[in-house]
Design a protein around this motif. Structure first.
Motif, PDB file in Angstrom:
ATOM      1  N   THR A  45       0.857  -1.182   0.000  1.00  0.00           N
ATOM      2  CA  THR A  45       0.000   0.000   0.000  1.00  0.00           C
ATOM      3  C   THR A  45       0.898   1.239   0.000  1.00  0.00           C
ATOM      4  N   HIS A  46       0.319   2.404  -0.213  1.00  0.00           N
ATOM      5  CA  HIS A  46       1.123   3.631  -0.219  1.00  0.00           C
ATOM      6  C   HIS A  46       1.760   3.889   1.145  1.00  0.00           C
ATOM      7  N   VAL A  47       1.055   3.567   2.220  1.00  0.00           N
ATOM      8  CA  VAL A  47       1.636   3.752   3.557  1.00  0.00           C
ATOM      9  C   VAL A  47       2.810   2.796   3.752  1.00  0.00           C
ATOM     10  N   GLU A  48       2.652   1.557   3.305  1.00  0.00           N
ATOM     11  CA  GLU A  48       3.752   0.584   3.402  1.00  0.00           C
ATOM     12  C   GLU A  48       4.926   1.011   2.521  1.00  0.00           C
ATOM     13  N   GLN A  49       4.638   1.583   1.361  1.00  0.00           N
ATOM     14  CA  GLN A  49       5.704   2.100   0.507  1.00  0.00           C
ATOM     15  C   GLN A  49       6.473   3.216   1.218  1.00  0.00           C
ATOM     16  N   THR A  50       5.741   4.068   1.901  1.00  0.00           N
ATOM     17  CA  THR A  50       6.376   5.165   2.646  1.00  0.00           C
ATOM     18  C   THR A  50       7.373   4.602   3.663  1.00  0.00           C
ATOM     19  N   ILE A  51       6.957   3.559   4.372  1.00  0.00           N
ATOM     20  CA  ILE A  51       7.830   2.944   5.385  1.00  0.00           C
ATOM     21  C   ILE A  51       9.050   2.307   4.714  1.00  0.00           C
TER      22      ILE A  51
END
Length: 339
Positions: A229-235
């Motif tokens: 997900t985009h949040v996981e990509q951010t991490i």
């Protein structure tokens, strides 16, 4: 940690889970699914945009911290090389490095914008049904809160770990190939090795083509394969960026969590930047698995690593000093023979 503290923390978690309504998980009737757009993590910025901006911001903030340590000489005891070597041994100016890294970030961001454009819109409203499905499929002895934790955090953690492995594998084999192929090395990778004495904001100092294939494309493939997900990509992107900066920081700080958690640390990678270690220690940025499998670890540190948790700066400085002493000794003997 005392028993009373541990008990208090456990009770806190237990009470938090009691506040969650998980009764639908035990129902025979599945909860309804109502799909709707997912709210972003922070108002005013989409999660996709955050995944592109966060790693760039982390790069300059984290490398800026090390630059302050450099400038004000706050950790000279833990510096791998004397500060004078940065100017005397490196073949590129700090301004040249700065410009090249900015170009790399432009390429990285434009590529990310293209990926985000084609990503589906993040949605929510299906999570309760998924949890209910897990509850029906799993044994009854597994508590609901364990299923909840596994769904909410366990999947993300597993995807990120797989992402780590994909990035490590991609970068190792591309990095290794560029060192073994003279044409690729001279045309692309030699650019990065103009920094014999690495420093933090030079971590992404690469030929733009190499930077795209090694860093940008490798991370993008990891995100697509694991369907982050985009949040996981951010991490993932932010963590990988900070780890890369740390590997090039020029310090072996005793309180640095990156250098304790990972065997691939600043000293390990510094060996690769030296003329004597350039054909070893190819692994980056997380683990040393592929160096171990391919027997490409710098040989004189293998035995030491078996006995110690990490290669320390004191040990490495002693090694560099002994190596320089032997080199000078050989030069003197050669000079006597020639005179």
């Amino acid at each position: 940690m005392s028993n009373s503290t541990s008990t208090a923390i456990l009770l806190g978690y237990t009470n938090s889970f009691k506040m969650l309504n998980m009764s639908y998980m035990d129902s025979r009737v599945p909860p309804t699914v109502s799909i709707k757009s997912k709210k972003p993590l922070f108002s005013g910025i989409t999660d996709g945009t955050l995944s592109l901006l966060a790693p760039v911001a982390a790069y300059w903030l984290f490398s800026g911290l090390f630059h302050l340590i450099d400038t004000f000489k706050l950790a000279e005891k833990y510096r791998i090389h004397p500060s004078k070597e940065v100017e005397s041994r490196n073949k590129v100016s700090r301004l040249g490095v700065l410009v090249q890294v900015l170009i790399q970030h432009v390429i990285q961001t434009v590529t990310g914008l293209v990926m985000v454009y084609f990503d589906p819109e993040p949605v929510t409203g299906f999570e309760n049904y998924q949890l209910w499905s897990w509850r029906q499929a799993l044994p009854k002895w597994i508590p609901n809160y364990v299923i909840y934790l596994g769904y909410q955090y366990g999947i993300s953690l597993l995807k990120l770990l797989i992402g780590f492995f994909i990035i490590d594998s991609w970068q190792f084999w591309l990095h290794y190939t560029m060192h073994m192929n003279k044409t690729l090395y001279k045309k692309f990778h030699a650019h990065h090795h103009r920094l014999y004495v690495p420093y933090a904001y030079g971590a992404l100092y690469n030929n733009p083509m190499e930077g795209f294939f090694l860093d940008t494309l490798g991370s993008g493939i990891a995100a697509m394969v694991t369907r982050l997900t985009h949040v996981e990509q951010t991490i993932l992107y932010t963590f990988a960026t900070m780890k890369t900066v740390d590997d090039h920081c020029g310090y072996a700080l005793p309180w640095d969590p990156f250098q304790w958690l990972f065997p691939n640390n600043a000293v390990y990678h510094d060996i690769h930047h030296q003329s004597f270690g350039i054909k070893s220690n190819f692994s980056q940025p997380f683990f040393t698995l592929w160096d171990t499998i391919c027997n490409t670890k710098f040989p004189q540190f293998k035995e030491y690593e078996k006995k110690q948790r990490r290669v320390t700066v004191d040990r490495y400085k002693r090694f560099l000093s002994e190596r320089e002493f032997d080199r000078q000794k050989k030069l003197k003997l050669l000079s006597k023979k020639m005179s």
